[in-house]
Design a protein around this motif. Structure first.
Motif, PDB file in Angstrom:
ATOM      1  N   PHE A   1     -36.313  -3.268 -15.195  1.00 13.74           N
ATOM      2  CA  PHE A   1     -35.340  -2.066 -15.025  1.00 13.74           C
ATOM      3  C   PHE A   1     -35.456  -1.273 -16.143  1.00 13.74           C
ATOM      4  O   PHE A   1     -34.779  -0.201 -15.964  1.00 13.74           O
TER       5      PHE A   1
ATOM      6  N   PHE B   1     -29.717  -3.214 -18.523  1.00  7.97           N
ATOM      7  CA  PHE B   1     -31.029  -3.306 -17.718  1.00  7.97           C
ATOM      8  C   PHE B   1     -32.059  -4.187 -18.630  1.00  7.97           C
ATOM      9  O   PHE B   1     -31.480  -4.233 -20.133  1.00  7.97           O
TER      10      PHE B   1
ATOM     11  N   ALA C   1     -30.212  -5.815 -13.550  1.00 11.41           N
ATOM     12  CA  ALA C   1     -29.638  -4.527 -13.845  1.00 11.41           C
ATOM     13  C   ALA C   1     -28.172  -4.724 -13.276  1.00 11.41           C
ATOM     14  O   ALA C   1     -27.956  -5.538 -12.242  1.00 11.41           O
TER      15      ALA C   1
ATOM     16  N   ARG D   1     -35.630   1.719 -12.293  1.00  9.63           N
ATOM     17  CA  ARG D   1     -34.312   1.948 -12.432  1.00  9.63           C
ATOM     18  C   ARG D   1     -33.705   3.123 -11.495  1.00  9.63           C
ATOM     19  O   ARG D   1     -32.475   2.672 -10.935  1.00  9.63           O
TER      20      ARG D   1
END
Length: 198
Positions: free
Chosen positions: A180, A176, A149, A186
């Motif tokens: 993620f 991402f 990320a 996330r």
């Protein structure tokens, strides 16, 4: 090559850039031989080489130089990494901070290498969107983690000094991969980079 000091400059490149900066200074109506400007073309030539030193550096090699086998599979975050770059559209600075996370899958990397990867790509003529993606891809392709990320927040002088002249605008970009892409992972990352854990 050091990221804090570029001690040697290519003489031919310096001479060529210096001549170009001399023409620019003259072209905007300034007196090139004025005391305060006599050495400016050479200074600017060296500054430009420093600010674009990323072209001569390999982010993946930097990461490979400090990869370690480790049985750790939780999120690793390096946040608030300062960055400085040049917008390729107007060659004016943009600056801010980057937040990077990855979830190891057999390998971790020395923590100082992640800011160095940021510098490799930031020290080029850039757009923030590409910079975000290049950092992400270099880490993903080299470490092959479960996910990466990257979030970058930056102020752009091309918006602040010219054009719309908005002084308080911040541009945020994100990218991402892998784990993620999951909303839960996330969101955990985004929460951690905005929290003050101290």
């Amino acid at each position: 090559m050091s990221f804090s000091h570029l001690l040697q400059y290519d003489e031919e490149t310096t001479d060529q850039l210096s001549e170009n900066f001399t023409h620019i200074i003259s072209g905007i109506g300034e007196e090139v031989e004025r005391e305060g400007l006599i050495k400016t073309p050479v200074r600017a030539a060296k500054a430009m080489q420093f600010l674009t030193q990323g072209y001569g550096l390999d982010a993946r090699e930097i990461l490979r130089s400090a990869m370690f086998a480790e049985d750790y599979s939780e999120m690793v975050i390096v946040k608030d990494i300062e960055l400085y770059s040049l917008c390729e559209h107007h060659m004016l600075p943009f600056f801010g901070k980057a937040h990077v996370a990855y979830i190891p899958d057999g390998y971790i990397v020395g923590l100082s290498k992640i800011p160095r990867v940021i510098d490799v790509f930031a020290r080029r003529l850039q757009v923030q969107e590409r910079l975000t993606d290049q950092v992400l891809q270099a880490i993903q392709e080299t470490l092959q983690p479960l996910g990466v990320a990257v979030v970058i927040e930056a102020h752009h002088m091309c918006m602040m000094m010219r054009g719309v002249q908005k002084q308080n605008s911040v541009t945020t970009t994100s990218a991402f991969t892998g784990a993620f892409k999951s909303e839960r992972t996330r969101n955990e990352f985004l929460k951690l980079i905005t929290s003050d854990l101290s």
